[in-house]
Design a protein around this motif. Structure first.
Motif, PDB file in Angstrom:
ATOM      1  N   SER A   1       0.819  -1.208   0.000  1.00 38.43           N
ATOM      2  CA  SER A   1       0.000   0.000   0.000  1.00 38.43           C
ATOM      3  C   SER A   1       0.855   1.260   0.000  1.00 38.43           C
ATOM      4  O   SER A   1       0.496   2.269  -0.638  1.00 38.43           O
ATOM      5  N   ASP A   2       1.993   1.240   0.692  1.00 39.37           N
ATOM      6  CA  ASP A   2       2.845   2.429   0.827  1.00 39.37           C
ATOM      7  C   ASP A   2       3.933   2.519  -0.237  1.00 39.37           C
ATOM      8  O   ASP A   2       4.737   3.455  -0.211  1.00 39.37           O
ATOM      9  N   LEU A   3       3.984   1.555  -1.157  1.00 39.61           N
ATOM     10  CA  LEU A   3       5.016   1.569  -2.200  1.00 39.61           C
ATOM     11  C   LEU A   3       4.814   2.771  -3.119  1.00 39.61           C
ATOM     12  O   LEU A   3       3.736   2.968  -3.678  1.00 39.61           O
ATOM     13  N   LYS A   4       5.864   3.590  -3.270  1.00 41.79           N
ATOM     14  CA  LYS A   4       5.760   4.803  -4.093  1.00 41.79           C
ATOM     15  C   LYS A   4       6.268   4.538  -5.512  1.00 41.79           C
ATOM     16  O   LYS A   4       7.324   3.948  -5.715  1.00 41.79           O
ATOM     17  N   VAL A   5       5.494   5.001  -6.470  1.00 44.87           N
ATOM     18  CA  VAL A   5       5.883   4.943  -7.881  1.00 44.87           C
ATOM     19  C   VAL A   5       5.450   6.242  -8.544  1.00 44.87           C
ATOM     20  O   VAL A   5       4.515   6.911  -8.088  1.00 44.87           O
ATOM     21  N   GLY A   6       6.150   6.614  -9.622  1.00 49.33           N
ATOM     22  CA  GLY A   6       5.782   7.813 -10.359  1.00 49.33           C
ATOM     23  C   GLY A   6       6.873   8.856 -10.341  1.00 49.33           C
ATOM     24  O   GLY A   6       7.770   8.831  -9.484  1.00 49.33           O
ATOM     25  N   PRO A   7       6.813   9.808 -11.283  1.00 45.91           N
ATOM     26  CA  PRO A   7       7.855  10.843 -11.399  1.00 45.91           C
ATOM     27  C   PRO A   7       7.751  11.891 -10.291  1.00 45.91           C
ATOM     28  O   PRO A   7       6.724  12.561 -10.155  1.00 45.91           O
ATOM     29  N   ALA A   8       8.819  12.042  -9.525  1.00 46.94           N
ATOM     30  CA  ALA A   8       8.824  13.039  -8.446  1.00 46.94           C
ATOM     31  C   ALA A   8       8.837  14.456  -8.990  1.00 46.94           C
ATOM     32  O   ALA A   8       8.331  15.385  -8.336  1.00 46.94           O
TER      33      ALA A   8
ATOM     34  N   LEU B   1       7.110  15.761 -11.243  1.00 47.18           N
ATOM     35  CA  LEU B   1       5.739  16.227 -11.473  1.00 47.18           C
ATOM     36  C   LEU B   1       4.879  16.090 -10.213  1.00 47.18           C
ATOM     37  O   LEU B   1       3.658  16.209 -10.295  1.00 47.18           O
ATOM     38  N   HIS B   2       5.529  15.850  -9.076  1.00 47.07           N
ATOM     39  CA  HIS B   2       4.823  15.630  -7.804  1.00 47.07           C
ATOM     40  C   HIS B   2       3.859  14.448  -7.905  1.00 47.07           C
ATOM     41  O   HIS B   2       2.784  14.455  -7.306  1.00 47.07           O
ATOM     42  N   LEU B   3       4.247  13.444  -8.700  1.00 50.23           N
ATOM     43  CA  LEU B   3       3.410  12.266  -8.888  1.00 50.23           C
ATOM     44  C   LEU B   3       4.079  11.007  -8.354  1.00 50.23           C
ATOM     45  O   LEU B   3       3.772   9.900  -8.792  1.00 50.23           O
ATOM     46  N   ASP B   4       5.014  11.182  -7.399  1.00 47.05           N
ATOM     47  CA  ASP B   4       5.587  10.017  -6.722  1.00 47.05           C
ATOM     48  C   ASP B   4       4.627   9.612  -5.606  1.00 47.05           C
ATOM     49  O   ASP B   4       4.842   9.898  -4.429  1.00 47.05           O
ATOM     50  N   LEU B   5       3.551   8.936  -5.988  1.00 47.85           N
ATOM     51  CA  LEU B   5       2.461   8.594  -5.077  1.00 47.85           C
ATOM     52  C   LEU B   5       2.554   7.140  -4.658  1.00 47.85           C
ATOM     53  O   LEU B   5       3.136   6.299  -5.362  1.00 47.85           O
TER      54      LEU B   5
ATOM     55  N   VAL C   1      -5.060  19.249 -12.682  1.00 41.69           N
ATOM     56  CA  VAL C   1      -6.049  19.354 -11.603  1.00 41.69           C
ATOM     57  C   VAL C   1      -5.457  18.789 -10.315  1.00 41.69           C
ATOM     58  O   VAL C   1      -5.633  19.366  -9.224  1.00 41.69           O
ATOM     59  N   HIS C   2      -4.737  17.683 -10.408  1.00 41.29           N
ATOM     60  CA  HIS C   2      -4.071  17.110  -9.234  1.00 41.29           C
ATOM     61  C   HIS C   2      -3.078  18.100  -8.641  1.00 41.29           C
ATOM     62  O   HIS C   2      -2.985  18.265  -7.418  1.00 41.29           O
ATOM     63  N   GLU C   3      -2.338  18.782  -9.503  1.00 38.86           N
ATOM     64  CA  GLU C   3      -1.345  19.743  -9.045  1.00 38.86           C
ATOM     65  C   GLU C   3      -1.991  20.977  -8.419  1.00 38.86           C
ATOM     66  O   GLU C   3      -1.396  21.623  -7.543  1.00 38.86           O
ATOM     67  N   SER C   4      -3.225  21.294  -8.806  1.00 47.35           N
ATOM     68  CA  SER C   4      -3.895  22.504  -8.308  1.00 47.35           C
ATOM     69  C   SER C   4      -4.348  22.375  -6.863  1.00 47.35           C
ATOM     70  O   SER C   4      -4.621  23.383  -6.210  1.00 47.35           O
ATOM     71  N   GLY C   5      -4.463  21.149  -6.359  1.00 44.21           N
ATOM     72  CA  GLY C   5      -4.969  20.945  -5.006  1.00 44.21           C
ATOM     73  C   GLY C   5      -6.400  20.451  -4.970  1.00 44.21           C
ATOM     74  O   GLY C   5      -6.861  19.935  -3.954  1.00 44.21           O
ATOM     75  N   VAL C   6      -7.149  20.630  -6.072  1.00 44.47           N
ATOM     76  CA  VAL C   6      -8.484  20.042  -6.174  1.00 44.47           C
ATOM     77  C   VAL C   6      -8.318  18.540  -6.345  1.00 44.47           C
ATOM     78  O   VAL C   6      -7.400  18.087  -7.040  1.00 44.47           O
ATOM     79  N   HIS C   7      -9.179  17.754  -5.707  1.00 44.28           N
ATOM     80  CA  HIS C   7      -9.012  16.303  -5.824  1.00 44.28           C
ATOM     81  C   HIS C   7      -9.095  15.894  -7.284  1.00 44.28           C
ATOM     82  O   HIS C   7      -9.981  16.303  -8.030  1.00 44.28           O
TER      83      HIS C   7
END
Length: 435
Positions: free
Chosen positions: A60-67, A69-73, A236-242
């Protein structure tokens, strides 16, 4: 000779055969998805409480994605923010279709499901707020958790108990859930946006506008539309809106009505056929797998969770608030419009659907994470409250609907009886001739 008397309006009446057939197709897909959802949630819950719970938490806590773009989720965040965007895209398509070509375009037909959905959200929120009033603002932030209805989970319950809802009740349940989704989306966007960055939000209008322009021209090429949809989601993810709100906006952009008359589905229906199986069969079950993994612990820990006002407020909101809100609002519509329930149906049937509406899972868990923070103690109490409240609602709905199942079988047999070669059941042809 006096003016002609107006016929008494009827609530929960049958709709046209094409509408009944379309809703039947949707509910069959959602039923399969609902069974997968329940199975995935059960696997997540069992794994989180097994000797291998550390493996579940690691996954569940494994992070993947480009950091960059703030997408290391984490995988859990990808399920909540990414996969659920597909679920809300399909919800946006269904919402627009209902308002443009479905029951919600007719105010008389829309009155009952809209009022039921509003009442079914307002009463649980009020009960939760009253129970948590003394707990302070930290608990009150979860007021919206017991307001959502999970149509897939509800249909899975219907499949398991093998009840046969008539088409009018299926239409009412689906339309109520559609309005419920619209209200839930609005709540998430307005009340659960902590910080807002206007720059990315303004930039999101560019790919969204291009997407809308292409679909208005009936472009179906995925290699053009998919990058624009992904860019809209990222901004939209970057804006803070879900980020799930991006899915709804993209769904709203797709046209419902065909540009030229002729056979075949419109673009919204085409996308719905493509993405609904992906939403119901993949996106929602994976989210349920990660969201349902609460550590129950022993009797003492469970007792402490049940004694928490957040957990209690959610259970009371789902089990009591939902049916009171849906049933009470439906009665008020009948009272003030002087309408009558359709033949062969009664208030017991409305009560059964109102109890079924108390199954709040996917969106309730999502709002709980937004309200209290993923993995917090408050979020753990939310999960227990949602799971127990949904289970109790399902059990009560099962009792009521099974009591009426013999009548439902007879009504469904009449609706499916067909003595002509046109494939349309006779009862729908009779309704059309009467209209």
């Amino acid at each position: 000779m006096g003016p002609p008397t107006r016929p008494t309006p009827s609530l929960l009446a049958r709709r046209s055969w094409p509408e009944a057939r379309r809703i039947g197709d949707i509910l069959r897909t959602e039923t399969v998805g609902g069974i997968l959802l329940v199975a995935a949630a059960a696997v997540g819950l069992l794994w989180a409480n097994s000797p291998w719970a550390d493996g579940y938490r690691w996954l569940s806590d494994l992070k993947v994605g480009p950091a960059a773009l703030h997408l290391d989720l984490t995988l859990h965040q990808w399920a909540a923010d990414g996969l659920l965007a597909i679920f809300f895209f399909v919800a946006g398509l269904e919402l627009k279709r209902e308002f443009v070509a479905g029951d919600l375009r007719d105010p008389r037909r829309a009155a009952l499901p809209v009022a039921a959905a509003v009442g079914g959200m307002a009463v649980p929120a009020l009960l939760y707020t009253s129970i948590n009033a003394a707990a302070g603002s930290e608990a009150l932030v979860g007021w919206a958790i017991p307001t959502a209805t999970d149509i897939a989970f509800a249909l899975a319950v219907l499949a398991v108990i093998s009840t046969h809802l008539p088409s009018a009740l299926r239409t009412f349940l689906l339309t109520l859930a559609v309005v419920d989704d619209l209200l839930a989306i609005t709540i998430i966007a307005v009340f659960y946006t902590d910080s807002l960055s206007w720059g990315p939000l303004a930039l999101a209008a560019i790919p969204l506008g291009l997407f809308a322009l292409l679909v208005q021209r009936r472009v179906r090429s995925w290699w053009l539309l998919l990058p624009l949809a992904v860019a809209t989601w990222v901004l939209v993810h970057e804006s803070g809106v879900h980020a799930t709100v991006a899915g709804v906006l993209l769904g709203f952009a797709v046209p419902v009505i065909r540009r030229s008359p002729g056979p075949g589905p419109g673009l919204a229906e085409h996308f719905e056929h493509r993405f609904r199986p992906l939403s119901a069969g993949v996106a929602v079950p994976i989210f349920a797998f990660f969201a349902a993994g609460v550590t129950v612990g022993g009797a003492a820990e469970l007792g402490a969770s049940l004694g928490d006002s957040v957990t209690l407020g959610i259970i009371v909101g789902l089990v009591v608030g939902k049916p009171v809100g849906v049933l009470g609002s439906s009665w008020l519509v009948q009272r003030f419009t002087r309408a009558r329930l359709a033949d062969d149906l009664g208030w017991t049937d409305v009560l059964g659907l109102a109890l079924l509406a108390g199954i709040g899972f996917t969106v309730s868990l999502l709002i709980g994470e937004l309200a209290f923070g993923e993995g917090s103690s408050g979020d753990e109490h939310v999960k227990i409250g949602v799971l127990l409240g949904s289970l109790l609602s399902a059990m009560l709905a099962t009792v009521v609907l099974r009591m009426r199942n013999r009548r439902y079988r007879r009504i469904c047999a009449e609706e499916e009886r067909d003595t002509d070669a046109d494939g349309v059941p006779d009862v729908y042809e009779t309704d059309q001739a009467g209209d």
